[in-house]
Every structure is written in C-alpha cells, then in structure tokens.
Design a protein around this motif. Structure first.
Motif, PDB file in Angstrom:
ATOM      1  N   ILE A   1     -17.075 -79.707 -82.855  1.00  0.00           N
ATOM      2  CA  ILE A   1     -16.760 -78.389 -82.298  1.00  0.00           C
ATOM      3  C   ILE A   1     -16.141 -77.534 -83.404  1.00  0.00           C
ATOM      4  CG2 ILE A   1     -16.456 -79.239 -79.941  1.00  0.00           C
ATOM      5  CD1 ILE A   1     -13.435 -79.111 -80.373  1.00  0.00           C
ATOM      6  N   TYR A   2     -16.044 -76.245 -83.161  1.00  0.00           N
ATOM      7  CA  TYR A   2     -15.509 -75.324 -84.161  1.00  0.00           C
ATOM      8  C   TYR A   2     -14.399 -74.476 -83.537  1.00  0.00           C
ATOM      9  CZ  TYR A   2     -19.590 -76.696 -86.857  1.00  0.00           C
ATOM     10  OH  TYR A   2     -20.529 -77.431 -87.546  1.00  0.00           O
ATOM     11  N   PRO A   3     -13.203 -75.002 -83.454  1.00  0.00           N
ATOM     12  CA  PRO A   3     -12.079 -74.248 -82.869  1.00  0.00           C
ATOM     13  C   PRO A   3     -11.694 -73.061 -83.743  1.00  0.00           C
ATOM     14  CG  PRO A   3     -11.609 -76.609 -83.036  1.00  0.00           C
ATOM     15  CD  PRO A   3     -12.809 -76.352 -83.858  1.00  0.00           C
ATOM     16  N   HIS A   4     -11.230 -72.012 -83.091  1.00  0.00           N
ATOM     17  CA  HIS A   4     -10.731 -70.847 -83.821  1.00  0.00           C
ATOM     18  C   HIS A   4      -9.347 -71.146 -84.377  1.00  0.00           C
ATOM     19  CE1 HIS A   4     -13.862 -67.892 -82.812  1.00  0.00           C
ATOM     20  NE2 HIS A   4     -13.960 -68.539 -81.668  1.00  0.00           N
ATOM     21  N   THR A   5      -9.126 -70.717 -85.589  1.00  0.00           N
ATOM     22  CA  THR A   5      -7.823 -70.901 -86.238  1.00  0.00           C
ATOM     23  C   THR A   5      -7.070 -69.574 -86.254  1.00  0.00           C
ATOM     24  OG1 THR A   5      -8.786 -70.469 -88.433  1.00  0.00           O
ATOM     25  CG2 THR A   5      -8.707 -72.757 -87.682  1.00  0.00           C
ATOM     26  N   HIS A   6      -5.802 -69.656 -86.564  1.00  0.00           N
ATOM     27  CA  HIS A   6      -4.952 -68.458 -86.572  1.00  0.00           C
ATOM     28  C   HIS A   6      -4.287 -68.314 -87.937  1.00  0.00           C
ATOM     29  CE1 HIS A   6      -5.459 -68.040 -82.234  1.00  0.00           C
ATOM     30  NE2 HIS A   6      -5.244 -69.341 -82.145  1.00  0.00           N
ATOM     31  N   ASP A   7      -5.110 -68.305 -88.966  1.00  0.00           N
ATOM     32  CA  ASP A   7      -4.591 -68.136 -90.326  1.00  0.00           C
ATOM     33  C   ASP A   7      -4.161 -66.685 -90.530  1.00  0.00           C
ATOM     34  OD1 ASP A   7      -4.321 -67.959 -93.216  1.00  0.00           O
ATOM     35  OD2 ASP A   7      -5.400 -69.878 -93.276  1.00  0.00           O
TER      36      ASP A   7
ATOM     37  N   ILE B   1      -9.216 -82.975 -91.558  1.00  0.00           N
ATOM     38  CA  ILE B   1      -8.554 -82.634 -92.820  1.00  0.00           C
ATOM     39  C   ILE B   1      -7.087 -83.077 -92.800  1.00  0.00           C
ATOM     40  CG2 ILE B   1      -7.882 -80.753 -94.348  1.00  0.00           C
ATOM     41  CD1 ILE B   1     -10.348 -79.230 -93.422  1.00  0.00           C
ATOM     42  N   ASN B   2      -6.382 -82.685 -91.741  1.00  0.00           N
ATOM     43  CA  ASN B   2      -4.974 -83.071 -91.607  1.00  0.00           C
ATOM     44  C   ASN B   2      -4.773 -84.391 -90.863  1.00  0.00           C
ATOM     45  OD1 ASN B   2      -4.015 -80.606 -92.830  1.00  0.00           O
ATOM     46  ND2 ASN B   2      -4.523 -79.565 -90.920  1.00  0.00           N
ATOM     47  N   GLN B   3      -5.879 -84.928 -90.321  1.00  0.00           N
ATOM     48  CA  GLN B   3      -5.858 -86.204 -89.575  1.00  0.00           C
ATOM     49  C   GLN B   3      -4.823 -86.172 -88.439  1.00  0.00           C
ATOM     50  OE1 GLN B   3      -5.435 -89.517 -92.257  1.00  0.00           O
ATOM     51  NE2 GLN B   3      -7.359 -89.098 -93.306  1.00  0.00           N
ATOM     52  N   THR B   4      -4.895 -85.091 -87.669  1.00  0.00           N
ATOM     53  CA  THR B   4      -4.019 -84.930 -86.510  1.00  0.00           C
ATOM     54  C   THR B   4      -4.836 -84.428 -85.321  1.00  0.00           C
ATOM     55  OG1 THR B   4      -3.453 -82.669 -87.198  1.00  0.00           O
ATOM     56  CG2 THR B   4      -1.954 -84.448 -87.876  1.00  0.00           C
ATOM     57  N   VAL B   5      -4.326 -84.662 -84.121  1.00  0.00           N
ATOM     58  CA  VAL B   5      -4.975 -84.159 -82.911  1.00  0.00           C
ATOM     59  C   VAL B   5      -4.283 -82.855 -82.512  1.00  0.00           C
ATOM     60  CG1 VAL B   5      -5.491 -84.627 -80.486  1.00  0.00           C
ATOM     61  CG2 VAL B   5      -5.565 -86.485 -82.164  1.00  0.00           C
ATOM     62  N   LYS B   6      -5.063 -81.800 -82.302  1.00  0.00           N
ATOM     63  CA  LYS B   6      -4.521 -80.483 -82.008  1.00  0.00           C
ATOM     64  C   LYS B   6      -5.070 -79.983 -80.674  1.00  0.00           C
ATOM     65  CE  LYS B   6      -4.088 -79.277 -86.917  1.00  0.00           C
ATOM     66  NZ  LYS B   6      -4.448 -78.298 -87.973  1.00  0.00           N
ATOM     67  N   HIS B   7      -4.566 -78.827 -80.257  1.00  0.00           N
ATOM     68  CA  HIS B   7      -5.007 -78.208 -79.004  1.00  0.00           C
ATOM     69  C   HIS B   7      -5.495 -76.788 -79.288  1.00  0.00           C
ATOM     70  CE1 HIS B   7      -2.243 -81.371 -77.656  1.00  0.00           C
ATOM     71  NE2 HIS B   7      -2.977 -81.422 -76.564  1.00  0.00           N
ATOM     72  N   CYS B   8      -6.462 -76.342 -78.511  1.00  0.00           N
ATOM     73  CA  CYS B   8      -6.934 -74.970 -78.589  1.00  0.00           C
ATOM     74  C   CYS B   8      -7.450 -74.540 -77.226  1.00  0.00           C
ATOM     75  CB  CYS B   8      -8.048 -74.840 -79.646  1.00  0.00           C
ATOM     76  SG  CYS B   8      -9.589 -75.696 -79.218  1.00  0.00           S
ATOM     77  N   ASN B   9      -7.636 -73.234 -77.042  1.00  0.00           N
ATOM     78  CA  ASN B   9      -8.134 -72.711 -75.776  1.00  0.00           C
ATOM     79  C   ASN B   9      -9.631 -72.907 -75.675  1.00  0.00           C
ATOM     80  OD1 ASN B   9      -5.578 -71.789 -74.949  1.00  0.00           O
ATOM     81  ND2 ASN B   9      -5.798 -69.924 -76.156  1.00  0.00           N
TER      82      ASN B   9
END
Length: 205
Positions: free
Chosen positions: A162-168, A197-205
């Motif tokens: 998937i391609y989550p949106h980032t908030h850079d 890349i960061n090897q972490t699980v994240k959340h997005c809308n």
C-alpha cells in the motif's frame, strides 16, 4: 513471542451469532481484567449473557478469582465446563482455534513475513472470519451481531503493498511512501501498516 510482546491469544465466541473476539496477552495466566471488561461492555450494550462454557483443562476454569468475579458482578451467569480431555465438546470455541491458527500460518507464509508479526496476522484473520458466511447460521457473524452488513472494501490481502500518505513538512518531499498492509483497528477508522524503512508498524487514515 510477537513483535509486541504477546505470546498467546484468548478467544471468545458468541454461541448464537458465532461472533468471534480475540484478545492478545503477554502471559498465559488468566487475564481477569479482560473478562471483566468484556462482560461489563456486553452488559452496557444490553446483551443478555446466560452462560459461559469453558474448557475444564484450561486455567480459567480452575481460577477461583474468575469464579468470584462472576458470582459478585454477574450473578445471573452460569459457568459450565467441558469434560476432562474432551475439548471437542466445546466445539463452538475449539473449531475457531484451528481456523485462526491455520489462517495465521497461511497469512504469514503468503506474505513472506516473519513469525514475530503473528499478532497482526491473527487479528486480521479474526476480522475476516467475522465477515465470512458461517455454515451454522447461514450468515456472517458481524451482520448477526451488529445488524450492519460488512463492506468488501474493508477487506484487503494481509501484507499487500500500500502507499500511505505521509506528512513531511518539506515542500518538495514525497507525499506517500511504500508500506505493507497489516490490517485495520477495531474501530475500523485507521489502517495499520508496516514501514520497511524504519521497521515499525504505523497507522494512517
């Protein structure tokens, strides 16, 4: 042990609708707070609880504190156990155990993920189980429990790209990144995804 420190799962199933809940735990000792919270939540929703059927060989049936909670907080609930070494008599719960284990194993293998991610895979398997037609009821458990038909758009292959949106904050930075789908939260409002890349699980809308 999973990446989140869990090493077991406590599964609860409604006998009528076959609605299945899975609660992850970091220890196999009886998580009394989970059962107390779960039963209180059902009571607040107006659900009538008549009976709890527990495997006699398990730690829950042998826990005096668990019995005291039922007697003091939920006096109208009966506790029944299966016969010793006859877990098949508790088929409504025992059958989903095999389904969850096989589904989790197949999900991890299909996605090529390490076993440490089993906690996310098993949660996704349970969600899909509740959205699937059940042979005993002729309908899906989620619909029978909530009265709302689940949408097929909420079902994605676990581990797909998937391609989550980032908030850079940088003006010319990429607005999305590549990740792997790890399921959705219980509220169905956030997507859980793995950032390689960061090897972490994240959340997005």
């Amino acid at each position: 042990t999973s990446i989140r420190g869990f090493n077991c799962s406590i599964n609860i199933i409604d006998a009528k609708s076959r609605k299945l809940w899975g609660f992850l735990s970091s220890a196999k000792r009886v998580p009394l707070w989970i059962f107390k919270y779960f039963l209180h939540a059902l009571t607040k929703e107006g659900k009538d609880i008549h009976e709890l059927r527990i495997d006699e060989e398990g730690a829950i049936a042998r826990c005096a504190k668990m019995t005291n909670i039922i007697i003091e907080d939920f006096p109208g609930i009966k506790i029944n156990t299966t016969s010793g070494y006859a877990s098949w008599l508790n088929g409504k719960v025992e059958c989903p155990h095999a389904t969850i284990k096989n589904g989790t194993r197949a999900t991890l293998y299909d996605a090529g993920c390490d076993n440490k991610f089993w906690c996310y895979a098993s949660t996704d398997v349970i969600k899909k189980y509740n959205c699937t037609l059940h042979s005993a009821t002729g309908d899906c458990p989620d619909f029978l429990w909530y009265g709302i038909r689940p949408s097929i758009h909420q079902l994605l292959p676990w581990g797909c790209v998937i391609y989550p949106h980032t908030h850079d904050s940088k003006a010319l930075a990429h607005r999305r990144t590549e990740g792997y789908y790890f399921g959705i939260t219980n509220s169905n409002s956030l997507v859980e995804w793995y950032d390689p890349i960061n090897q972490t699980v994240k959340h997005c809308n």
